[in-house]
Enzyme design. Structure first.
Site, PDB file in Angstrom:
ATOM      1  N   CYS A   1      -2.093  -4.317   2.140  1.00  0.00           N
ATOM      2  CA  CYS A   1      -2.914  -5.979   2.365  1.00  0.00           C
ATOM      3  C   CYS A   1      -3.899  -6.739   0.819  1.00  0.00           C
ATOM      4  O   CYS A   1      -3.751  -5.980   0.681  1.00  0.00           O
ATOM      5  CB  CYS A   1      -3.596  -5.767   3.421  1.00  0.00           C
ATOM      6  SG  CYS A   1      -4.718  -7.876   3.501  1.00  0.00           S
TER       7      CYS A   1
ATOM      8  N   ASN B   1       5.089  -6.697   1.424  1.00  0.00           N
ATOM      9  CA  ASN B   1       4.128  -7.583   2.101  1.00  0.00           C
ATOM     10  C   ASN B   1       4.138  -8.832   1.232  1.00  0.00           C
ATOM     11  O   ASN B   1       4.908  -9.257   0.259  1.00  0.00           O
ATOM     12  CB  ASN B   1       2.903  -7.440   2.026  1.00  0.00           C
ATOM     13  CG  ASN B   1       1.694  -7.709   3.228  1.00  0.00           C
ATOM     14  OD1 ASN B   1       1.721  -8.300   3.385  1.00  0.00           O
ATOM     15  ND2 ASN B   1       1.570  -6.443   3.997  1.00  0.00           N
TER      16      ASN B   1
HETATM   17  C1  LIG Z   1      -0.581 -15.720   8.247  1.00  0.00           C
HETATM   18  C2  LIG Z   1      -0.178 -14.845   8.265  1.00  0.00           C
HETATM   19  C3  LIG Z   1      -0.649 -13.499   8.317  1.00  0.00           C
HETATM   20  C4  LIG Z   1      -0.143 -12.027   8.153  1.00  0.00           C
HETATM   21  N1  LIG Z   1      -0.892 -10.825   8.275  1.00  0.00           N
HETATM   22  C5  LIG Z   1      -0.415  -9.422   8.930  1.00  0.00           C
HETATM   23  C6  LIG Z   1      -1.359  -7.990   8.654  1.00  0.00           C
HETATM   24  O1  LIG Z   1      -2.151  -8.097   9.729  1.00  0.00           O
HETATM   25  N2  LIG Z   1      -0.426  -7.003   7.989  1.00  0.00           N
HETATM   26  C7  LIG Z   1       0.932  -7.779   7.986  1.00  0.00           C
HETATM   27  O2  LIG Z   1       1.064  -6.238   7.554  1.00  0.00           O
HETATM   28  N3  LIG Z   1       1.620  -7.834   7.046  1.00  0.00           N
HETATM   29  C8  LIG Z   1       0.856  -9.153   7.175  1.00  0.00           C
HETATM   30  N4  LIG Z   1       1.859 -10.551   6.981  1.00  0.00           N
HETATM   31  C9  LIG Z   1       3.380  -9.513   6.496  1.00  0.00           C
HETATM   32  C10 LIG Z   1       3.733 -10.569   6.959  1.00  0.00           C
HETATM   33  O3  LIG Z   1       3.914  -9.408   7.805  1.00  0.00           O
HETATM   34  C11 LIG Z   1       4.946 -10.326   6.096  1.00  0.00           C
HETATM   35  O4  LIG Z   1       5.328  -9.406   5.816  1.00  0.00           O
HETATM   36  C12 LIG Z   1       5.056 -11.391   4.744  1.00  0.00           C
HETATM   37  O5  LIG Z   1       4.409 -13.259   5.280  1.00  0.00           O
HETATM   38  C13 LIG Z   1       6.604 -12.080   4.259  1.00  0.00           C
HETATM   39  O6  LIG Z   1       7.845 -11.954   5.524  1.00  0.00           O
HETATM   40  P1  LIG Z   1       7.891 -14.068   5.632  1.00  0.00           P
HETATM   41  O7  LIG Z   1       7.829 -14.266   4.043  1.00  0.00           O
HETATM   42  O8  LIG Z   1       8.656 -13.958   6.304  1.00  0.00           O
HETATM   43  O9  LIG Z   1       6.828 -14.357   5.973  1.00  0.00           O
HETATM   44  C14 LIG Z   1       1.022 -11.708   7.690  1.00  0.00           C
HETATM   45  C15 LIG Z   1       1.907 -13.408   6.509  1.00  0.00           C
HETATM   46  C16 LIG Z   1       1.181 -14.067   7.332  1.00  0.00           C
HETATM   47  C17 LIG Z   1       2.289 -15.188   7.137  1.00  0.00           C
END
Ligand SMILES: Cc1cc2nc3c(=O)[nH]c(=O)nc-3n(C[C@H](O)[C@H](O)[C@H](O)COP(=O)(O)O)c2cc1C
Length: 329
Positions: free
Chosen positions: A180, A239
């Site tokens: 994170c 992430n």
């Molecule tokens: C608003 C938001 C909150 C997120 N919270 C978490 C989280 O609590 N734990 C985590 O491992 N990843 C978290 N992520 C990351 C997502 O799980 C993911 O790995 C990341 O957004 C990349 O994927 P995407 O491009 O499809 O969004 C979060 C992403 C977003 C946009």
């Protein structure tokens, strides 16, 4: 998707967090009612025709929901009813925490991206455990755990061990969030030696996945996996990123982790690298910028076993799981 495109400007008039709560509310209604879950599955024509076994778990299809959407385990069946093949619940920390001050999410519409610095807001292990135990999931559930804010490495390890112990039985696999970017210290957990210490403590029977950062240098990523490969079932890559490259939106100045389209090439490279170096039995879940059928095909061809989406759901709407599934079958 076409209908959602029409409504999207209206949806985007509100803040991302407001929209998230609204969507979460409707999904939780579906989640809590077996009848509504069944009806939504029917409406979205969800079937288990694309069953696949990964890490000893039977998934109805390869396209799941990434962590951070259902942080507290309150609407995972609502997401599954839209066609998600699995849902990562969390990140959950040992005790509840409010996260960072608002506003903490911005859309970068021109880039089909989001920047968030939520700071792992969630209800904590005890409440999450209660939520998860109330409703039997219709797809595999990954429980994503992270440490609370402001801890030493030793304390982070102790906490994550306790959280894993408390939540293991509520899910099908565990994901240790080592990456994170919005809470100090968490990314230090990606060190190969620290992961070993963490895995020394966690005595889980369920498969364990490690979630890495898209900003982790390749050699560190390979070292951390190589040193711990005997004790994990797989990896989640990756992430969000704190880098800002080739973006158009003025919101790029907002502090936090960037997700969405700009992340795809970066995370795809990690998938390729890891798949080349490690044997097939290391499961790879690709997260980061997956929007289209083509992205999914590229990802699977690069060696991913499963893919996860988050930001594309916001830009493309609730039919995305079904549309991608239909065309990758
Ligand atoms: C608003 C938001 C909150 C997120 N919270 C978490 C989280 O609590 N734990 C985590 O491992 N990843 C978290 N992520 C990351 C997502 O799980 C993911 O790995 C990341 O957004 C990349 O994927 P995407 O491009 O499809 O969004 C979060 C992403 C977003 C946009």
């Amino acid at each position: 998707m076409i209908l959602y495109r029409f409504f999207r400007p209206l949806v985007f008039l509100f803040t991302p967090e407001f929209d998230h709560h609204l969507v979460g509310f409707f999904l939780s209604l579906i989640h809590r009612s077996r009848l509504l879950t069944k009806l939504t599955c029917k409406l979205f024509k969800v079937s288990s025709a694309q069953n696949v076994e990964i890490a000893r778990i039977n998934f109805p299809n390869r396209i799941g929901m990434a962590a951070g959407f259902d942080k507290n385990g309150t609407f995972y069946n609502g997401i599954a009813a839209l066609g998600a093949g699995f849902v990562e619940v969390g990140s959950v920390t040992l005790t509840a925490q409010p996260g960072n001050a608002k506003p903490r999410v911005k859309r970068l519409v021109e880039d089909e991206a989001i920047i968030n610095h939520m700071g792992l807001n969630n209800v904590g292990v005890e409440k999450a455990q209660k939520n998860l135990s109330k409703v039997q999931s219709i797809v595999p559930i990954g429980i994503n755990i992270a440490p609370n804010h402001g801890l030493t490495t030793k304390e982070m390890i102790q906490q994550m061990t306790k959280s894993a112990e408390a939540l293991e039985s509520e899910g099908d696999f565990l994901v240790l969030n080592l990456s994170c970017p919005n809470q100090d210290g968490v990314k230090s957990l990606q060190d190969a030696g620290i992961i070993s210490q963490l895995l020394d403590e966690i005595e889980a029977k369920k498969p364990i996945f490690l979630k890495f950062s898209s900003d982790l240098p390749d050699e560190k990523l390979l070292e951390s996996i190589a040193k711990n490969i005997e004790r994990i079932s797989g990896v989640v890559m990756s992430n969000t990123t704190t880098t800002r490259e080739n973006l158009k939106s003025k919101n790029q100045k907002f502090v936090g982790g960037l997700s969405g389209k700009p992340l795809f090439n970066k995370t795809l490279k990690q998938v390729k690298l890891v798949r080349q170096k490690f044997p097939e039995d290391l499961a790879v879940i690709h997260s980061g910028g997956i929007f289209t059928v083509r992205d999914v095909k590229e990802s699977l061809a690069a060696g991913a076993d499963l893919v996860e989406i988050y930001t594309s759901l916001i830009y493309q709407g609730p039919t995305i799981f079904k549309e991608i599934q239909k065309k990758t079958a």
